[in-house]
Design a protein around this motif. Sequence first.
Motif, short mmCIF file in Angstrom:
data_model
loop_
_atom_site.label_atom_id
_atom_site.label_comp_id
_atom_site.label_asym_id
_atom_site.label_seq_id
_atom_site.Cartn_x
_atom_site.Cartn_y
_atom_site.Cartn_z
N VAL A 35 -2.42 -5.63 -3.61
CA VAL A 35 -3.17 -4.37 -3.55
C VAL A 35 -3.83 -4.08 -4.90
O VAL A 35 -5.00 -3.66 -4.95
CB VAL A 35 -2.22 -3.21 -3.16
CG1 VAL A 35 -2.93 -1.87 -3.27
CG2 VAL A 35 -1.70 -3.41 -1.73
N ALA A 36 -3.11 -4.33 -5.98
CA ALA A 36 -3.69 -4.11 -7.31
C ALA A 36 -4.86 -5.05 -7.57
O ALA A 36 -5.89 -4.65 -8.13
CB ALA A 36 -2.61 -4.31 -8.39
N MET A 67 0.82 -1.21 0.00
CA MET A 67 0.00 0.00 0.00
C MET A 67 0.85 1.26 0.00
O MET A 67 0.37 2.33 -0.35
CB MET A 67 -0.91 0.00 1.24
CG MET A 67 -1.93 -1.11 1.25
SD MET A 67 -3.01 -1.00 2.69
CE MET A 67 -4.07 -2.42 2.40
N ALA A 82 -7.81 -3.76 -5.65
CA ALA A 82 -8.40 -2.56 -6.24
C ALA A 82 -9.26 -2.87 -7.45
O ALA A 82 -10.25 -2.17 -7.73
CB ALA A 82 -7.29 -1.58 -6.62
N THR A 83 -8.87 -3.92 -8.20
CA THR A 83 -9.60 -4.25 -9.44
C THR A 83 -10.48 -5.50 -9.28
O THR A 83 -11.03 -5.98 -10.26
CB THR A 83 -8.59 -4.50 -10.58
OG1 THR A 83 -7.69 -5.55 -10.19
CG2 THR A 83 -7.79 -3.24 -10.87
N LYS A 96 2.33 -5.35 -3.68
CA LYS A 96 1.77 -4.43 -4.66
C LYS A 96 0.80 -5.17 -5.58
O LYS A 96 -0.23 -4.62 -5.99
CB LYS A 96 2.91 -3.82 -5.48
CG LYS A 96 2.54 -2.53 -6.19
CD LYS A 96 3.78 -1.89 -6.77
CE LYS A 96 3.44 -0.53 -7.39
NZ LYS A 96 4.67 0.11 -7.93
#
Length: 310
Positions: free
Chosen positions: A239-240, A228, A243-244, A236
């Motif tokens: 987190v990606a 984050m 998010a998607t 990462k």
Amino acid sequence: MDGFDIPIGEWGKSLVDWIRDNLDWLTDAISAFVGFLAEGLANILMSPPAPVMILIFALIAWLVRSWQLAVGTVVMFVIIIGVGQWETSMQTLALVLLATLVTVAIAVPLGIWAARNDTVSTVIKPVLDLMQTMPSLVYLIPVIIFFSLGFVPGVIATVIFSLPPGVRLTELGIRGVDAETVEAGHAFGASPGQILRGIQLPLAMPTIMAGVNQVIMLALSMAVIAGMAGAPGLGKEVVAALATINVAQGIEAGLGVVFIAVYLDRVTAALGNPGGSRSSLLGLLRRRREMARREVATASAQTPDSIAAH
């Protein structure tokens, strides 16, 4: 209770602002040094071809643990390549290894100091409690302010988060050494430094290595959260994926984290008793040395009998 307010949060914000405004030279220096080490270590891990690195990891596993772990290591890292997470896994491994080295360099001396000084122990215990119970995401806020985004805030936050078990288990290990053994050292005139190096640290090593193992596991869990803060690696990716709402990407990145955790856990656990596993190369070497010593002892015992018989 209307109007009753303790502005602890504002005091903390003021402290962070003061550090940012007056110690920017220090945070810049730390950022440059840690960034150089983290990126350098990541480049070292990613420079050789993946099969070469897998062979090295497998040999380390066989050396300290067993050939079964070596085979499992090959399988796990081949799967990581197969799901396209090799580069991110090496970045995560670099972050975890660097954070662990820094943490151990701080935690072991601090734990030894606490074990030998009750006042120090009393002072640092509530601090460690605070560090261990504070939500891990809170650490990201000041480190992002001080060090921006990338590897550096991830390493700093990981060190802070994983420090307490290293200190606690080092202190526990030193305090747990048999008092009569330490007294025997004093009776033979050994200095405190000699007793520490020759008696306390060797006997406390299994407990200290258990602390190192805990540090690595916490560092790995924090490395994911550090995604984050823009730290490259599997965090990462997670987190990606979050998010998607990309389930496949999340599962693949999560598998990479699990495989690295299993590998590091088994290897560091074996380092607490090098050569203790019968299936390891170190264990094989130990048995051969013991066999050679027994043969020499048997030959020495038979020689006087042979001479007497003649």
